[in-house]
Design an enzyme around this catalytic site. Structure first.
Site, PDB file in Angstrom:
ATOM      1  CG  ASP B 386      11.218 -17.627   6.160  1.00 19.74           C
ATOM      2  OD1 ASP B 386      10.787 -18.738   6.503  1.00 19.74           O
ATOM      3  OD2 ASP B 386      12.235 -17.455   5.460  1.00 19.74           O
ATOM      4  CD  GLU B 415      11.708 -19.938  10.313  1.00 13.82           C
ATOM      5  OE1 GLU B 415      12.319 -18.975   9.858  1.00 13.82           O
ATOM      6  OE2 GLU B 415      11.851 -21.107   9.911  1.00 13.82           O
TER       7      GLU B 415
END
Lengths: 667, 667
Positions: B386, B415
């Site tokens: 993330d 990401e």
């Protein structure tokens, strides 16, 4: 196979990465080139994690000095930053980049956003005040007091005053300067700039054979004859007088007139077959005069505003003293004989190439280097180097750097007509200027594509093109076929497309156009193999045009730049239009050439008005060559050129044409 | 200032320069990426002085092994050479280049030229013979006898036999191999290849929230519920099941439904607000189950042909154990409070970012690395990371290399929806795959330009794109507005443009298209903040189309490649045509998509027939999606697509259509 786990860096908190720096040649392996006063514009990708604002400085200094000068870099788009500096001294420069997290700017931006959104920023302002007080502690008095005043303001002034301080650019600038620069990232390389003297960037060259300098037909010309011709060359406005080799010429394998295998008695041989019992690369051929004569020529040339460039050709005739003194410097066949030069099936019986793979290469390198040093001591500052692409790159890189270190102002022109990457590489490893393919680029497309490449980065960072209309080896088909207009067109192109250009005369101004045979680029009765007698005062000479254009070059600094070259579209393939501007932008020359030596050509030019510095509807251009003045309007303008009358226009862009409102009586 | 004179190199006789090598990322600072069986095509400029022929070898080896394998390089044009090797093992590779003067080839070429010109070559042949005998002295028996035989031939055979030997390629190959390689130049760098397992290059991902996995509406889903859903996900043909964070969720600042500031009792909070009294990044949220449940899910998934990918988000809720155990790992304001995450004026009160500039960064780095190691031990092989762009690059480079060294087969998906150079840099420093801007590329021009960039060098050397139709954060306007055809089009594009792609379900297959508010890309009633109940068996689901396309992907290796992507022009802007081929070239898929979800579109496609492997006038294509078969002729062919019926054609190119001459009865 188990992989090794990596080590942590010594400092893991450097968050800014500097990459993709331009200009940077081959990872910083080679320097870029400039002359004093030229700018170096540096760009870099500056990447970091998160939303923080980076601080970016371009650092530069004269090589060898300790302190860096700092220029704040400015963001462009897409994480790219730029700044520039001027190379004001004739010295080598270094530059690199320094970045860190700009805590103050990050705080300033975020706090302003919160203020705009109407949020409470009391705690934020205290954070900023703390930063300011920390910076003030290390700053000189004046800056410190300013920083403390701002801190105080954030600690408790009226909101309006606080917002004003938040928007204060002086505060930002002080904070950038006096920041503690925590966890700063240095770019991994220190990049270099080679700053040469101005003549490296621009000059008009004239090549001539001393053997044909005598006024009396048939007599072997001498260096003293050359002195008598200096006013002729200087009078045409040239800057450099370039002489083919002046050394003793070998007798073994000597070539006769028109490159015949057997020389007849009295044939002088090729000046590139260097060396005889009378000496080698540090001697003057007796038929040309003495070393004193040579030095006299150099100093007289200087008095005439000319520099003498000497041809340095590292090859030997079979009679060169080195052949017996250093037999290992030449290639030997299994039978013990020495290899003459060849390009099978062609043979060059009058020349031995040098064997750079010999065991005594360090001594050989020094001996070759010493040739430059010797002629530098005789006053020569410019060297035209013959066929450098047939000697190892490592040798050149060492030799040119060594000579440059010992001989301030030395300039080296690379005569390598070979494949493009080799030509470029020679420029990277130290040649100051380079011959080009100009002689064979005739059409609009050819000229445009080639000169766009030469005048743009990365090539323009290291390669200074020298444009020659002709050489003793190159009489192009265009000149052979096109008559006087062809010579005029090619001269105009060379002298206005190229900041550096040259002609081989008097063959050029007297428009010699007969090849040795059909399909050949060799001159008939070439001076390479015989003495020629020239009627320099011939009324048909191109001397007038040459003189005028060299005058225009001296009066218009735009023409002495290379990187400013821009092409403008035309709707007629025979019309080539291009402009140049000086660094200040107050001298702009637009040249339009008719490339067709046979027919009148006309058409419309689509001018890039911004490039020409035009911001009005109507403007005036003054043809410095033809003398006409034209009122032009907008970007599309009409041009018509008759090759019998004028090869092209050299238009000085005068800017806005005066209209009624410009005169006193209007008000 | 006097300049320093340069030193001579230790060996001044290395005449070959190797430069401009591709692939080479940032001067060799980062490895290129491959999977086993993929080729690495290496090119280089090979420059040398004079007319000699260079010998060029590409060297490669598995990193850590001593011996290099050698591949002769072949000249292209303009001094560029190439060769390639296969990365057959799942290991890191190294490659570099070795060059020297190929004396034998130089001699062979020149001697042949002389023979052609009818010159006497007796002395030349003796030189060649000498070279052969020298090489034979160091060669193994078989080669030595061949070399000696050739030497003998040149020393005195009939001219015909000598010319035959001169043209013998085996002789050249032996001489290249057994040459003494005098004054050889090694390329200055050893370049690296990171070879990942095949799943790194291609896979279909399915993201789902375990909290919504319960069959009974309203109950909090568990990891055991996820196990029951495995056949559903595997049945659609996915390869990877990706779960948002499964850790305990903080209570402080917890967000309510639809991201409201005040959570109501029972609101589960965002899974990305990691950590509570129940544990941090190495714990499982009690409401989801136990660590044993998690391990059971991983192993059951594997039995269903699925891998579990886990979300790794390096941030903490205010209740994370680290907040008290390691207070220095968080940012503090002057008043001692901890900074929550913000993007002014937006605030994220439920999240504390990590302070990578803390003094104990080495311990912090290890603690973060240990999170990967912990979940790897629980069977996780794929990590979706993330927001990696908000953590320092140096951390990632160390962390990913360390984990890769300890955890064979680990895959990391970056990401980072941020600026392009940052996304690319994260891929360079070790991320295996990367999210892309695909979700926002809708028009033919946007898709073509973007995917050309992603599928070509240099980007394709290090960046493996992952194409997501939607994510819990991204419900695009195209999906909001275009109805079922829009979902079908975007699925077809993702799964055929991308070797790696993913959907966030069941929101995707159930075609959820209502945003939280107009102009937002957030889902209404997002699973990020509440439990949803899904009717997975709804007859309106896109499940059928998804299943069929995943089936087609598995049957057609062309679709599992990225670098082979080529676009074909169409005369209708709404028609996008592109093809892919497998390494062997025997599987070629041409996809044609109607980008307009509203109207039937038709037009002509200009096929690049060479790219499609077509060398006949007429050929057959088989639509694996619609089922039709078309006889096509030449490069221009007609296509018509109705978005209500079919989003596009997935055409298997079958090659030459059979004609009368292909049948027995014709003869």
């Amino acid at each position: 196979m188990a992989k090794r786990t990596p080590h942590k860096p010594e400092e893991g908190r450097r968050r800014v990465l500097i990459t993709n720096v331009t200009p940077e040649l081959d990872g910083g392996r080679y320097p870029i080139k400039r002359t004093p006063g030229e700018a170096v514009r540096v760009e870099a990708d500056v990447l970091l994690d998160g939303r923080d604002v980076p601080a970016c400085l371009l650092l530069h200094r004269v090589a060898g000095r300790k302190a860096w000068r700092e220029v704040p870099m400015i963001p462009l788009v897409n994480d790219r930053w730029f700044a520039q500096f001027l190379t004001d001294e004739e010295a080598d420069y270094e530059y690199t980049i320094l970045c860190w997290i700009n805590r103050f700017e990050t705080w300033r931006r975020d706090t302003l956003k919160k203020v705009d959104a109407g949020l409470d920023v009391k705690a934020d302002l205290l954070e900023g005040a703390l930063q300011l007080r920390q910076a003030a502690a290390g700053a000189p008095a004046k800056a410190a007091s300013r920083l403390r005043a701002a801190a105080k303001c954030f600690e408790g002034s009226a909101p309006e005053a606080q917002v004003e301080s938040l928007n204060d650019p002086v505060l930002s600038s002080f904070m950038l300067q006096h920041d503690e620069r925590r966890f700063a990232s240095h770019y991994s390389k220190v990049l270099r700039v080679q700053v040469d003297r101005p003549r490296a960037a621009a000059g008009a060259w004239y090549e001539m054979f001393p053997r044909s300098a005598a006024l009396e037909p048939g007599r072997h010309g001498t260096l003293r004859d050359c002195i008598r011709l200096l006013p002729y060359v200087a009078g045409m406005g040239f800057d450099v007088l370039y002489l083919p080799p002046v050394h003793p010429i070998g007798g073994t394998g000597r070539k006769g007139k028109n490159n015949t295998l057997a020389a007849r008695p009295g044939d002088p041989g090729s000046p590139w077959a260097i060396g005889s019992a009378e000496g080698g690369h540090q001697a003057v051929a007796p038929e040309l005069g003495t070393l004193d004569d040579f030095c006299a020529l150099v100093s007289q040339a200087n008095r005439n505003g000319l520099e003498v460039a000497l041809d340095i050709a590292f090859q030997c005739s079979p009679n060169h003293p080195w052949v017996t003194e250093h037999p290992d410097w030449f290639y030997r066949r299994p039978d013990g004989s020495i290899h003459h030069a060849e390009n099978p099936p062609k043979k060059y019986e009058d020349i031995y190439p040098i064997n750079f793979e010999c065991d005594s290469w360090p001594q050989l390198w020094e001996a070759l280097r010493d040739i430059f040093l010797f002629w530098y001591r005789q006053g020569v500052r410019i060297f035209r180097v013959d066929n450098p692409h047939t000697k190892p790159f490592d040798f050149w890189e060492w030799c040119l750097a060594d000579v440059r270190a010992r001989c301030p102002g030395a300039i080296f022109l690379s005569e390598a007509f070979t494949r493009p990457k080799i030509m470029y590489h020679l420029a990277k490893i130290g040649f100051t200027q380079s011959y080009t393919y100009f002689a064979w680029r005739n059409t609009r497309w050819e000229l445009t594509e080639y000169f766009k490449e030469l005048s743009s980065p990365p090539v323009s960072e290291f390669f200074r093109p020298s444009l020659w209309t002709n050489t003793p080896d190159i009489l192009t088909e265009y000149l052979q076929a096109g008559g006087r207009p062809a010579f005029a067109v090619r001269f105009l192109l060379a002298s206005t497309l190229g900041a550096n250009y040259g002609i081989y005369g008097p063959a050029f101004e007297l428009m010699q156009n007969r090849p040795r045979e059909h399909g050949s680029e060799e001159y008939l009765d070439s001076e390479k193999y015989e003495i020629r007698s020239w009627d320099r005062e011939s009324p048909g000479s191109l001397r007038g045009l040459i003189t005028r254009i060299n005058e225009i070059r001296r009066e218009n600094p735009a023409l002495l730049t290379q990187k400013s070259l821009k092409f403008h579209p035309t709707d007629n393939e025979y019309l080539l239009a291009y402009s140049k501007r000086n660094a200040g932008g107050d001298n702009i020359i637009l040249t339009v050439v008719n490339l067709d030596p046979h027919y009148r050509q006309s058409g419309w030019i689509d001018l890039d008005l911004e490039e020409l510095g035009i911001d009005t509807e109507t403007f005036q251009v003054h043809d410095l060559l033809g003398g006409g003045r034209y009122l032009w309007s907008g970007s599309r303008n009409y041009v018509e050129l008759d090759p019998q009358m004028l090869p092209g226009h050299v238009l000085k862009v005068l800017g806005r044409a005066r209209r009624e409102g410009d005169f006193d009586y209007y008000d």
